[in-house]
Enzyme design. Structure first.
Site, short mmCIF file in Angstrom:
data_model
loop_
_atom_site.label_atom_id
_atom_site.label_comp_id
_atom_site.label_asym_id
_atom_site.label_seq_id
_atom_site.Cartn_x
_atom_site.Cartn_y
_atom_site.Cartn_z
N THR A 1 -8.97 -1.14 1.31
CA THR A 1 -9.91 -1.76 0.58
C THR A 1 -8.87 -3.09 0.08
O THR A 1 -9.40 -4.13 -0.28
CB THR A 1 -10.44 -0.94 -0.99
OG1 THR A 1 -9.02 -0.42 -1.34
CG2 THR A 1 -11.57 -0.45 -0.61
N LYS B 1 0.91 -1.18 -0.04
CA LYS B 1 -0.01 0.03 0.01
C LYS B 1 0.82 1.23 0.01
O LYS B 1 2.28 1.03 -0.11
CB LYS B 1 -0.93 0.13 1.08
CG LYS B 1 -0.21 -0.24 2.68
CD LYS B 1 -1.12 -0.29 3.63
CE LYS B 1 -1.91 -1.67 3.88
NZ LYS B 1 -3.37 -1.56 3.96
C1 26Y Z 1 -5.46 16.63 -0.69
C2 26Y Z 1 -5.27 15.86 -1.48
C3 26Y Z 1 -3.66 16.08 -2.27
C4 26Y Z 1 -5.53 14.35 -1.30
C5 26Y Z 1 -4.83 13.28 -2.49
C6 26Y Z 1 -5.30 12.21 -2.41
C7 26Y Z 1 -5.92 13.81 -0.29
C8 26Y Z 1 -6.24 12.46 -0.19
C9 26Y Z 1 -6.07 11.59 -1.24
C10 26Y Z 1 -6.32 10.14 -1.30
C11 26Y Z 1 -6.83 9.49 -0.10
C12 26Y Z 1 -7.23 8.22 -0.03
O1 26Y Z 1 -6.80 7.52 -0.85
N1 26Y Z 1 -7.85 7.70 0.95
C13 26Y Z 1 -8.34 6.21 0.92
O2 26Y Z 1 -9.42 6.10 0.46
C14 26Y Z 1 -9.79 4.83 0.65
C15 26Y Z 1 -11.18 4.39 -0.41
O3 26Y Z 1 -12.10 5.11 0.29
C16 26Y Z 1 -9.84 4.08 1.85
O4 26Y Z 1 -9.95 2.81 1.75
C17 26Y Z 1 -8.62 4.58 2.54
O5 26Y Z 1 -8.63 4.10 4.05
C18 26Y Z 1 -8.28 5.83 2.53
O6 26Y Z 1 -6.84 6.28 3.18
#
Ligand code: 26Y
Length: 820
Positions: A667, A556
């Site tokens: 996931t 991951k």
């Molecule tokens: C602010 C910005 C640059 C940003 C870019 C990417 C903020 C967040 C993200 C990505 C977040 C992400 O991947 N979150 C993940 O989403 C998955 C789907 O819901 C979850 O399974 C996981 O726990 C979560 O970390």
């Protein structure tokens, strides 16, 4: 044999071969005598793509004539991976394609390897979007994805001297057969400039935004084939181009160079994916990307709606828009702007339409991942949008003040504008205020957002606006495609492949959990998958691993909250224990292969240090003759969707060990269990629901609970908490130079000996205990395999089809449209 299942209308193998040859000779302008694997891949893809386009056209026509509500999934990331195998399987034409190319002298596996991995995303959020559009198509919902067509996906990772080295991922070198350029769909997008208002002849105040920079959005459509259905939906990705008249004057005046420079600047908007996962950095180009994509998508959606000649108030009956995190939140403001400035709708009526259209999904509670744009930057780039945000905020705060007249601090706490210097626009608050539903992605996470970061909004709106939709994964890619042998074995007991559309049918294999013959076949398949991964490891890392060892995997994004550092500290602890073992004890020990993979954000020093430590440990351990097969450590470079398809089916144990309360869902945990691996994990995210479904005997849980985390952190801040003694031994080994220059790891160690924000020390003993249990239990092969089978049998809930049904029912209010 032509199967009934070939829903995307192939006449059969001969027809496929004719098409294939035609594409080699005409589309590619090559000869069959001079056709290498790359050309063969391209020709086969073209033939498959033609079928998808026929189905795509039929689907779109049908959806248009039916004239029912559609859903639009707005995501800055779609981590699609390769398309060809998935297209063949979903269309039911893999067998004919495989034997069709075989007759012509090609191996389908070699052709599949030619395709670049479409990595237009970072991690979980982007892959979720990809699983969701697969499910939307497979369950026959009328729905489109909207995203950006980055020319560069997430960087490629190499390991040099143990360190991550990034190189650009230009994935479009050869023409991409999976996209259809729509040069006729060009939308002008404006930035910068100024706003004016005037009173028109009817005495109405009209706002205009003008005078800024213009670029053009061009649409590229990617067909999304549903599984076992003719439904083929659309993923529309926008590319930026200079406007046709870009600097005509400069050009005429002979100033070619600056004219060309301007045009290149326009193209940079969609050039590259920001490689940050769960980390906000307020770059202007990123905000430009967001507006560019949102404005193009809304223009497209509104144009489609206007063709139906309905009154504006019916917009939310025709359109549902889901915001994948706050990245597309500008859509809320843009739709309000279109309605009031361009279409003459009154503010209140417009705002009603807006809030009934949008839903917002939150994916994180980490403070460093929450988007907050500085007001000066925002005002400069999008002056009219900033004005509208102030208005939205004003009306919202007035409402709050009326509801809670005595609570003065509440207004400052929930204001869209944070009163810092400079002021900041809180995008999550704007998304909540502009949507009718807000959801988290697993039960614990959805509870946490209600009680922590969005608590005040629960007070204001009541609890019904907030809900949970637990994430899911598509069983097509993550079982059928990645693990065809297991899929076949399951089908032999279920009686059909229907479980790929109704994953709860997996229950039917539970009675065979103790059936010796079934167990044997199950074990054989796991071994086959482990051998496949072992071959990959041998090829890419030159390391020999024993397929009888326990394969322990953590793949991951590298992040402190995901605690790969705890894993590698645990590996060091194991190494030290092995070094202290007698020959007798060694015979009793369970051999392990510890496999890591994942990218660090290029600017994330701590994550990069963790990668370096993993590789340093790998070098020492794998070369130590005392250790032999008892422990091997492998870092697989450039982890991506295609590699996941090889790694996931090969695990015995996978680790999902985030500090409780930090991983929204996860996931990959679902993917591993669906493939018969067991989880070693914390009581966090979807691990909790997986435990409920598969039973607590079939998962290894450890560590502090989310509710204790705050207290523990408090203790670290205000008193001296002694370091875990086993961890101290590990640190001593690192500091004494066992893994090379100890200076490299000073800050990594002091982050734990200091405030230990991620509670590595607090959880370490519990982690080691759980690992010990894993070692013991793995020796009992019969019990292990029956647990593996039972776990798989109970994974039905984690299909993304179920997640999509929940969104459709409780947020989007859309219904499936069956083909035929
Ligand atoms: C602010 C910005 C640059 C940003 C870019 C990417 C903020 C967040 C993200 C990505 C977040 C992400 O991947 N979150 C993940 O989403 C998955 C789907 O819901 C979850 O399974 C996981 O726990 C979560 O970390």
């Amino acid at each position: 044999v032509w199967q009934k299942f070939g829903v995307k209308e192939f006449g059969g193998k001969e027809e496929f071969q004719q098409e294939f040859i035609r594409h080699v000779e005409t589309t590619l302008a090559r000869s069959m005598y001079n056709c290498d694997d790359l050309a063969a891949y391209q020709a086969a893809s073209q033939a498959i793509r033609d079928r998808l386009i026929v189905a795509w056209n039929k689907t779109q026509q049908k959806h248009t004539t039916k004239d029912r509500k559609r859903v639009y999934y707005l995501s800055l990331e779609f981590l699609m991976g390769r398309a060809m195998d998935n297209a063949m399987l979903n269309a039911g034409i893999k067998d004919i394609t495989k034997s069709g190319v075989a007759d012509l002298g090609f191996k389908i596996e070699d052709l599949l390897e030619q395709e670049p991995d479409a990595a237009l995303g970072n991690g979980g959020l982007g892959r979720l979007a990809a699983c969701f559009i697969d499910s939307i198509a497979s369950t026959n919902y009328p729905g489109w994805g909207y995203g950006l067509r980055y020319q560069y996906g997430i960087f490629k990772q190499r390991i040099v001297d143990g360190y991550q080295v990034e190189s650009p991922d230009y994935w479009l070198t050869f023409s991409n057969p999976w996209e259809i350029p729509r040069y006729e769909i060009q939308i002008d997008i404006m930035f910068y400039g100024y706003t004016r208002k005037y009173t028109n002849d009817d005495g109405k105040v009209v706002h205009v935004w003008e005078g800024g920079e213009q670029v053009q959005a061009v649409a590229y459509d990617v067909p999304v084939p549903g599984y076992g259905t003719e439904t083929t939906n659309n993923l529309r990705l926008w590319a930026s181009k200079p406007t046709r008249e870009f600097d005509f004057e400069k050009f005429n005046a002979g100033d070619y160079e600056s004219s060309v420079r301007e045009s290149q600047k326009a193209e940079t908007i969609s050039a590259v994916l920001y490689p940050n996962d769960n980390f906000y950095s307020g770059k202007e180009l990123r905000l430009k990307q967001q507006y560019f994509w949102v404005a193009a998508s809304l223009n497209d959606i509104v144009r489609r709606f206007k063709k139906t000649h309905r009154p504006w108030k019916e917009f939310p009956d025709q359109v549902a828009i889901q915001l994948n995190d706050t990245h597309p939140t500008l859509a809320v403001v843009e739709l309000q702007r279109i309605l009031i400035d361009m279409e003459g709708v009154e503010w209140d009526a417009a705002w009603n339409i807006v809030t009934n259209t949008f839903g917002y999904t939150n994916h994180t509670v980490l403070p460093e991942a929450l988007e907050k744009w500085p007001v000066p930057l925002f005002t400069n780039l999008l002056p009219r949008h900033m004005e509208i945000i102030y208005e939205i905020n004003l009306f919202f705060l007035q409402k709050v003040e009326k509801l809670f007249p005595k609570e003065r601090d509440l207004l400052a706490r929930v204001s869209i504008i944070e009163e810092s210097s400079p002021q900041q626009v809180r995008m999550a608050y704007l998304a909540i205020i502009g949507s009718h539903k807000v959801n988290g992605v697993a039960e614990l996470h959805s509870e946490l957002i209600k009680t922590t970061i969005f608590k005040d909004f629960v007070t204001i709106y009541g609890p019904d606006k907030f809900m949970n939709v637990t994430n899911g994964i598509t069983p097509r890619r993550w079982l059928h495609q990645a693990n065809p042998k297991l899929s076949d074995l399951i089908a032999s007991k279920v009686g059909s492949y229907d479980f790929l559309k109704d994953l709860n049918l997996l229950k039917k294999i539970e009675p065979f959990a103790h059936d010796p013959k079934f167990q044997d076949e199950w074990v054989t398949i796991k071994k086959f998958n482990k051998a496949r991964l072992a071959a990959h490891i041998k090829q890419s890392n030159g390391i020999d691993v024993n397929v009888n060892a326990l394969f322990d995997v953590q793949v991951k994004r590298i992040h402190e909250y995901k605690r790969q550092q705890m894993n590698i500290f645990g590996v060091i602890h194991r190494y030290l224990s092995i070094k202290a073992m007698t020959e007798e004890e060694k015979k009793e020990a369970t051999p392990r292969v510890c496999i890591f993979g994942g990218k660090s954000a290029p600017g994330y020093y701590m994550a990069k240090t963790i990668i370096k430590l993993i590789n340093a440990v790998s070098e020492v351990v794998n070369a130590d003759a005392d250790v032999g097969d008892l422990l091997k450590v492998v870092f697989i470079a450039d982890y991506n969707v295609s590699k996941a398809e090889i790694i996931v089916p090969a695990s015995d144990i996978s680790q999902h060990i985030s500090t409780a309360g930090t991983e929204a869902s996860g996931t990959s945990n679902m993917k591993f269990v669906l493939n018969g691996g067991l989880i070693l994990g914390t009581v966090d995210g979807a691990n909790i629901e997986i435990t409920r479904e598969v039973g607590e005997n079939n998962i290894f849980l450890f560590g502090h609970l989310a509710e204790s985390v705050e207290d523990l952190r408090h203790k670290h801040r205000f008193s001296d908490v002694p370091l875990d003694p086993n961890l101290e031994k590990v640190f001593n080994a690192i500091e004494s130079g066992t893994f090379g220059d100890p200076n490299i790891y000073v800050s990594l160690i002091s982050s734990v000996t200091g405030s230990d924000y991620y509670l590595v020390s607090d959880d370490f003993q519990s982690y080691l205990d759980a690992q010990k249990l894993v070692d013991q239990d793995f020796k009992n092969k019969d019990t292990w395999v029956s647990r593996s089978i039972t776990a798989v049998a109970n994974m039905g809930f984690f299909s993304s089809d179920r997640a999509i049904d929940e969104y459709a029912e409780s947020i989007w209010n859309v219904e499936p449209i069956a083909m035929e």
